[in-house]
Design an enzyme around this catalytic site. Structure first.
Site, PDB file in Angstrom:
ATOM      1  N   GLU A 165     -48.153  57.517  27.432  1.00 25.93           N
ATOM      2  CA  GLU A 165     -47.971  58.514  28.496  1.00 25.93           C
ATOM      3  C   GLU A 165     -46.492  58.872  28.656  1.00 25.93           C
ATOM      4  OE1 GLU A 165     -48.995  60.812  30.076  1.00 25.93           O
ATOM      5  OE2 GLU A 165     -50.320  60.343  31.732  1.00 25.93           O
ATOM      6  N   ASP A 202     -47.240  59.267  37.846  1.00 25.42           N
ATOM      7  CA  ASP A 202     -46.819  59.645  39.199  1.00 25.42           C
ATOM      8  C   ASP A 202     -47.874  59.117  40.182  1.00 25.42           C
ATOM      9  OD1 ASP A 202     -45.712  60.807  41.406  1.00 25.42           O
ATOM     10  OD2 ASP A 202     -46.169  62.865  40.854  1.00 25.42           O
ATOM     11  N   PHE A 221     -38.775  65.667  40.711  1.00 23.99           N
ATOM     12  CA  PHE A 221     -39.407  66.371  39.600  1.00 23.99           C
ATOM     13  C   PHE A 221     -38.464  66.428  38.409  1.00 23.99           C
ATOM     14  CE2 PHE A 221     -41.230  69.743  37.090  1.00 23.99           C
ATOM     15  CZ  PHE A 221     -42.565  69.379  37.132  1.00 23.99           C
ATOM     16  N   VAL A 222     -38.891  65.832  37.321  1.00 21.47           N
ATOM     17  CA  VAL A 222     -38.037  65.766  36.136  1.00 21.47           C
ATOM     18  C   VAL A 222     -38.639  66.549  34.969  1.00 21.47           C
ATOM     19  CG1 VAL A 222     -36.956  63.568  36.748  1.00 21.47           C
ATOM     20  CG2 VAL A 222     -39.099  63.554  35.464  1.00 21.47           C
ATOM     21  N   GLY A 255     -47.101  66.458  26.888  1.00 19.55           N
ATOM     22  CA  GLY A 255     -45.850  65.813  27.295  1.00 19.55           C
ATOM     23  C   GLY A 255     -45.469  64.548  26.551  1.00 19.55           C
TER      24      GLY A 255
HETATM   25  P1  IMP Z   1     -50.418  61.704  37.835  1.00 16.21           P
HETATM   26  O1  IMP Z   1     -51.895  61.845  37.596  1.00 16.21           O
HETATM   27  O2  IMP Z   1     -50.021  62.193  39.193  1.00 16.21           O
HETATM   28  O3  IMP Z   1     -49.886  60.328  37.566  1.00 16.21           O
HETATM   29  O4  IMP Z   1     -49.707  62.759  36.903  1.00 16.21           O
HETATM   30  C1  IMP Z   1     -49.383  62.536  35.621  1.00 16.21           C
HETATM   31  C2  IMP Z   1     -49.040  63.833  34.948  1.00 16.21           C
HETATM   32  O5  IMP Z   1     -48.417  64.767  35.859  1.00 16.21           O
HETATM   33  C3  IMP Z   1     -48.028  63.572  33.853  1.00 16.21           C
HETATM   34  O6  IMP Z   1     -48.660  63.263  32.648  1.00 16.21           O
HETATM   35  C4  IMP Z   1     -47.258  64.877  33.833  1.00 16.21           C
HETATM   36  O7  IMP Z   1     -47.902  65.793  32.999  1.00 16.21           O
HETATM   37  C5  IMP Z   1     -47.311  65.384  35.265  1.00 16.21           C
HETATM   38  N1  IMP Z   1     -46.081  65.029  36.017  1.00 16.21           N
HETATM   39  C6  IMP Z   1     -45.953  64.120  37.002  1.00 16.21           C
HETATM   40  N2  IMP Z   1     -44.688  64.059  37.446  1.00 16.21           N
HETATM   41  C7  IMP Z   1     -43.983  64.953  36.714  1.00 16.21           C
HETATM   42  C8  IMP Z   1     -42.590  65.350  36.691  1.00 16.21           C
HETATM   43  O8  IMP Z   1     -41.715  64.865  37.438  1.00 16.21           O
HETATM   44  N3  IMP Z   1     -42.271  66.305  35.772  1.00 16.21           N
HETATM   45  C9  IMP Z   1     -43.173  66.870  34.926  1.00 16.21           C
HETATM   46  N4  IMP Z   1     -44.464  66.518  34.919  1.00 16.21           N
HETATM   47  C10 IMP Z   1     -44.879  65.575  35.799  1.00 16.21           C
END
Ligand code: IMP
Length: 180
Positions: free
Chosen positions: A100, A104, A153-154, A45
């Protein structure tokens, strides 16, 4: 606009301006510290952001590396990560700037940050294009944040749903009908 997108949240122009702004700030900060960061991007990403941001960081001999990680046990992850593709560089004594796409829950980021320190990095800072502060579970904060967005969700500009939409040049909210 793509038919599956409900709303364009961050436009291509806004992203380009933000990369300039963040690049200038990062250049200034690392020049002041007299340090040369190694950019480390998490696949897949972060690739569009890495590509645009690095062109706005005006530090001589800037290098980057990539790594790919995934969480153990999917949704039940307590933050343990598996390395799917490891770095080519040794991190002993290196200042890392982790690139990054979005933070989230912060679980991935916290685990990766610890991992990079365990690999010998002397300093780990984080730059993220997007931040969803409402989703935060882990105690971690990015040092450079492009845009704070609401908890939706984006996709686009590297972000995917089932590996799709990464090629959209903007960040948009995906229609619920696509995944519900
Ligand atoms: P975290 O560990 O929950 O902070 O997740 C981070 C990872 O989840 C990011 O690097 C993305 O790959 C994925 N992610 C989190 N939110 C989104 C979203 O809204 N769209 C797409 N991927 C997301």
């Amino acid at each position: 606009m793509h038919k599956d997108i409900q709303e364009e949240l961050v436009t291509q122009v806004q992203i380009a301006e933000k990369c300039k702004e963040l690049g200038a700030l990062i250049t200034k900060d690392y020049e002041a510290k007299n340090e040369n960061p190694l950019l480390v991007a998490l696949l897949k990403g972060s690739i569009p952001f890495l590509s645009d941001l690095m062109k706005e960081i005006h530090i001589d001999n800037l290098e980057f590396d990539v790594m790919s990680v995934s969480s153990y046990d999917g949704a039940k992850s307590k933050g343990d990560i598996r390395i799917d593709l490891d770095l080519a560089y040794s991190l002993k004594g290196v200042s890392v700037l982790l690139v990054e796409d979005i933070v989230d829950t912060g679980t991935t980021l916290k685990a990766v940050k610890e991992l990079l320190y365990n690999k010998g990095a002397k300093d780990v800072k984080i730059v993220t294009l997007l931040d969803k502060p409402e989703g935060r579970v882990a105690d971690v904060k990015a040092d450079y944040i492009g845009f704070e967005i609401k908890n939706e969700f984006v996709v686009g500009y590297g972000l995917d749903y089932n590996q799709k939409y990464r090629n959209l040049p903007y960040v948009g909210v995906l229609k619920r009908s696509v995944y519900e």
